[in-house]
Design an enzyme around this catalytic site. Structure first.
Site, PDB file in Angstrom:
ATOM      1  N   GLU A 176     -66.897  33.717  33.627  1.00 42.19           N
ATOM      2  CA  GLU A 176     -67.040  32.579  33.389  1.00 42.19           C
ATOM      3  C   GLU A 176     -65.549  31.036  33.141  1.00 42.19           C
ATOM      4  O   GLU A 176     -65.016  30.985  32.497  1.00 42.19           O
ATOM      5  CB  GLU A 176     -67.692  31.846  32.559  1.00 42.19           C
ATOM      6  CG  GLU A 176     -69.796  33.414  33.301  1.00 42.19           C
ATOM      7  CD  GLU A 176     -70.328  32.346  31.883  1.00 42.19           C
ATOM      8  OE1 GLU A 176     -70.496  32.218  30.866  1.00 42.19           O
ATOM      9  OE2 GLU A 176     -71.955  32.341  32.324  1.00 42.19           O
TER      10      GLU A 176
ATOM     11  N   ASP B 114     -78.904  36.872  31.082  1.00 40.78           N
ATOM     12  CA  ASP B 114     -78.278  36.158  30.836  1.00 40.78           C
ATOM     13  C   ASP B 114     -79.760  35.690  29.388  1.00 40.78           C
ATOM     14  O   ASP B 114     -79.737  34.417  29.553  1.00 40.78           O
ATOM     15  CB  ASP B 114     -77.472  35.476  31.035  1.00 40.78           C
ATOM     16  CG  ASP B 114     -77.284  34.360  30.207  1.00 40.78           C
ATOM     17  OD1 ASP B 114     -76.734  34.615  28.824  1.00 40.78           O
ATOM     18  OD2 ASP B 114     -76.416  32.750  30.546  1.00 40.78           O
TER      19      ASP B 114
ATOM     20  N   GLU C 111     -80.645  30.300  22.593  1.00 43.36           N
ATOM     21  CA  GLU C 111     -80.565  29.546  23.871  1.00 43.36           C
ATOM     22  C   GLU C 111     -81.636  29.185  25.160  1.00 43.36           C
ATOM     23  O   GLU C 111     -81.734  27.986  25.592  1.00 43.36           O
ATOM     24  CB  GLU C 111     -79.160  30.301  24.635  1.00 43.36           C
ATOM     25  CG  GLU C 111     -79.158  29.166  26.065  1.00 43.36           C
ATOM     26  CD  GLU C 111     -77.329  30.516  26.521  1.00 43.36           C
ATOM     27  OE1 GLU C 111     -77.435  31.445  26.086  1.00 43.36           O
ATOM     28  OE2 GLU C 111     -76.713  29.264  27.732  1.00 43.36           O
TER      29      GLU C 111
HETATM   30  O1  GCW Z   1     -75.463  32.974  27.830  1.00 46.79           O
HETATM   31  C1  GCW Z   1     -74.320  32.229  28.616  1.00 46.79           C
HETATM   32  C2  GCW Z   1     -74.450  30.614  28.236  1.00 46.79           C
HETATM   33  C3  GCW Z   1     -72.755  30.927  27.893  1.00 46.79           C
HETATM   34  C4  GCW Z   1     -72.351  31.926  27.071  1.00 46.79           C
HETATM   35  C5  GCW Z   1     -72.120  32.807  28.337  1.00 46.79           C
HETATM   36  C6  GCW Z   1     -71.225  34.386  28.063  1.00 46.79           C
HETATM   37  C7  GCW Z   1     -69.990  31.998  25.406  1.00 46.79           C
HETATM   38  O2  GCW Z   1     -75.057  29.815  28.829  1.00 46.79           O
HETATM   39  O3  GCW Z   1     -72.605  29.382  26.954  1.00 46.79           O
HETATM   40  O4  GCW Z   1     -70.533  31.231  26.963  1.00 46.79           O
HETATM   41  O5  GCW Z   1     -73.596  33.428  28.520  1.00 46.79           O
HETATM   42  O6  GCW Z   1     -72.122  35.235  26.979  1.00 46.79           O
HETATM   43  O7  GCW Z   1     -70.476  34.053  28.076  1.00 46.79           O
END
Ligand code: GCW
Length: 689
Positions: free
Chosen positions: A310, A384, A412
């Site tokens: 990311e 995720d 989340e």
């Molecule tokens: O779950 C996703 C999130 C991001 C997060 C990323 C990660 C900290 O949307 O906000 O960043 O994973 O785990 O690195």
């Protein structure tokens, strides 16, 4: 004044109702499960009082002081007794706490075997006879273990376990039990829904002691205090001083501070021309930085790193591997016994068209290439933190590398701090999942606790849901997830139900009917959430805020942040084909899972559309068509959300009004949100089919 009998009845009922309401004290939720409210005046309470007449803690260390403080506070609250600290038991009912090295009384008991079995973080709690008096002894090889044992002793009283003939030996199954805080240095929290950071930018206050107490009470022994999207500034002198101040508060409670490190720090902070992990200047920079950190924080735990994920920098920027990157940090940390937790949350589009396959493809070839103080930190599932995922196929696929499981406590994708979703059942599903790595029974738990591949380094991390809200977690039931994470990190074999019962009794009340109502709400809540957000294994049908339904979402930035990428709904059907005919992700699992999950007929309904693209009229096991089953799941989920609210309403007057109303308001929102999920998704898919 004449007053009719029906009027009188109404009046009496109102007075009784008021008295009942007044009887339950006003609460803010701040005290969490450490409320220590008075036990009822019963013979049971008298028995407890006779077993807690004095406290004997011979050590004077800060941890010993914390033990005395906690026991006195707990006993005063629960039993209304002022248990004095004395040098030796002089009557029955003393509570002796200590380690053989700091307590001659404990040493004299000669419990060498039991203490060795329990280890430095474990403990023994036994009824014993010391100097002719009946006492309870809480003993450990280490001071932190003695503190954990003291919390356990209080929990026995909180949950009404009789103190007679105790013989408890506890040892945590995982060594590193960490919270990961996604706290930014400006005080905001990524995916935090309970207010700002507890420590950034400028606080180091009393509240951190209560944070540490809460964590110690459930055995958490480390906190990563900044976000994995790490600001390199976290490694500069002033912020390290600040980390050291936090570490001083946490230390008596057995909690180590860890930091998230930005891989580009040498360039950004040290004005080096490169961050190449194989460059000797870079290696020297990390060594010196780590030495500085240890001079400020002698028990510093280590680094977690999110690299080449990311948009974060990483070794691949220099054509190096994740192992090269992790190892340069590991070498700097090794002389101080620090560790690296290198995250496997990577999903480079160039690796494979299917996002869920990428981490496995990148990490499996690196097994055996990491230094021995490196963990690969792996999320529970390959995508995720969805409300349901199959376990991440890396579990069981890296026999030479210790794997730290990463769970997400903050919700989340699970209604954030508005929805009641008790996560323990989801985590149990993950921990109990069979990877078949070494035949039947090779559960994820056995992978992470080291027993499957004889590993000595073990750990688990939970992305924290705490913030500055008075009740810490926004939703009062968010506290249950923090609690459950700690309890499962200590013992992954505990059941979601048993953990719920402890938490309810300590947080709300021990009244059996109330406990039964709240327990069933909690145990049903995760499946209800799945029913209204991701029936039959559909996933990521969510908007960019990861809260609201958005099945139409096509994210212009990345295909794999879009909902349409995952559901593929069109006239031909719905779902992601991950069989060999499709992306082949199922091949990353071992037999018999890969065969079972390759065939829709033998794939569990809960994961059906995770692995298969099926026609709308596909015949389900229930006899319904796929479409009817989907609609029915959405309806059912919305009804189940509504039921949570209805059940809670039956508790009015039985719990304090403040928390009752706060929870009710959120449950109401949940009911509305669940209906919105149902309506939007059904309408959307109806139009696609
Ligand atoms: O779950 C996703 C999130 C991001 C997060 C990323 C990660 C900290 O949307 O906000 O960043 O994973 O785990 O690195």
């Amino acid at each position: 004044m004449a007053i009719s009998s029906s009027c009188l009845r109404v009046f009496v009922a109102a007075v009784v109702a008021m008295a009942l309401t007044l009887n339950v004290r006003a609460e803010t939720g701040y005290d969490l499960w450490l409320r220590y409210v008075p036990l009822d005046d019963t013979p049971e309470r008298d028995a407890y009082r006779r077993s807690a007449t004095a406290i004997v803690v011979e050590s004077r260390s800060p941890t010993a002081e914390a033990i005395v403080f906690e026991l006195q506070r707990g006993l005063r609250g629960l039993l209304g007794v002022d248990a004095a600290r004395v040098g030796r038991p002089s009557s029955d009912g003393g509570v002796i706490v200590g380690t053989p090295s700091s307590s001659p009384l404990v040493a004299a008991l000669g419990w060498t075997d039991a203490l060795a079995r329990a280890g430095r973080d474990g403990y023994v709690i036994r009824s014993a006879n010391v100097a002719g008096h009946a006492v309870t002894v809480i003993a450990s090889a280490g001071e932190t273990g003695a503190l954990y044992g003291s919390f356990h002793f209080l929990r026995l009283i909180q949950t009404r376990v009789p103190l007679a003939r105790l013989d408890i030996v506890e040892r945590p199954r995982l060594d590193r039990r960490l919270l990961n805080h996604w706290d930014n240095l400006d005080g905001t929290i990524e995916r935090g829904y309970a207010g700002g950071s507890l420590w950034w930018p400028d606080r180091v206050d009393r509240r951190l002691v209560d944070y540490a107490r809460a964590n110690a009470s459930i055995g958490i022994n480390g906190s990563v205090i900044n976000s994995v999207n790490a600001n390199p500034q976290s490694l500069t002198e002033p912020l390290l001083e600040k980390a050291a101040a936090i570490a001083r508060i946490f230390r008596p409670y057995g909690i180590r501070v860890y930091l998230a490190a930005n891989f580009a720090a040498p360039k950004m902070l040290g004005s080096l021309s490169t961050d190449d992990p194989l460059d000797s200047a870079v290696a020297r920079w990390w060594r010196e930085k780590v030495d500085d950190i240890y001079s400020l924080i002698p028990d510093f735990g280590g680094f977690v790193v999110k690299a080449n994920s990311e948009g974060q920098p990483g070794p691949q920027d220099y054509g190096r591997t994740h192992a090269d990157g992790a190892n340069v940090l590991a070498d700097a940390l090794a002389p101080h016994a620090g560790i690296v937790m290198w995250r496997a949350f990577v999903y480079d589009e160039k690796v494979d068209p299917d996002r869920v396959k990428r981490a496995y493809m990148e990490f499996v070839p690196l097994d055996g290439r990491f230094r021995e103080n490196v963990f690969a930190q792996v999320k529970n599932g390959p995508l995720d933190f969805q409300p349901r995922e199959p376990f991440h196929p890396l579990f069981g696929a890296m026999p030479k590398t210790p794997l730290m499981a990463e769970l997400q406590i903050t919700q989340e994708y699970l209604g954030q701090s508005n929805h009641l979703v008790y996560l323990a059942p989801m985590w149990k599903e993950f921990l109990d999942a069979d990877t078949y790595a070494k035949g039947t029974g090779s559960t994820v738990t056995k992978v992470i606790d080291g027993t499957l591949e004889s590993k000595t380094r073990t750990g688990i991390a939970g992305v924290a849901n705490t913030g500055r809200d008075t009740n810490w977690t926004g939703h009062d039931f968010g506290q249950a997830n923090w609690y459950a994470f700690g309890r499962l990190a200590w013992n992954p074999d505990l059941s979601a139900r048993a953990i719920a019962d402890e938490w309810i009794t300590m947080t709300w009340s021990g009244a059996p009917e109330l406990r039964a109502t709240i327990r069933s709400m909690m145990l049903d809540s995760r499946e209800a959430f799945v029913h209204y957000t991701m029936p039959l294994g559909l996933h990521h049908l969510i908007g960019g805020d990861h809260y609201a339904p958005m099945p139409e979402n096509t994210d212009p930035r990345r295909a794999d942040w879009s909902a349409t990428y995952y559901h593929h709904a069109d006239a031909s059907g719905i779902g992601y084909d991950r069989t060999r005919r499709g992306s082949g992700a199922v091949e990353q699992y071992r037999s018999p899972l890969r065969e079972l999950w390759s065939n829709p007929g033998t794939t569990p309904d809960a994961l059906l559309l995770w692995f298969h693209h099926l026609p709308w009229d596909y015949g389900m096991k229930s006899g319904r068509t796929l479409w009817d089953e989907l609609v029915q799941s959405y309806r059912r989920g919305a009804d189940e959300a509504k039921a949570l609210e209805t059940h809670w309403a039956t508790l009015h007057g039985k719990v304090d009004e403040e928390r009752y109303q706060a929870v009710l308001a959120r449950l109401h929102r949940q009911t509305e949100d669940a209906a919105a999920w149902r309506d939007k998704c059904v309408r959307y898919f109806q139009a696609r089919r």
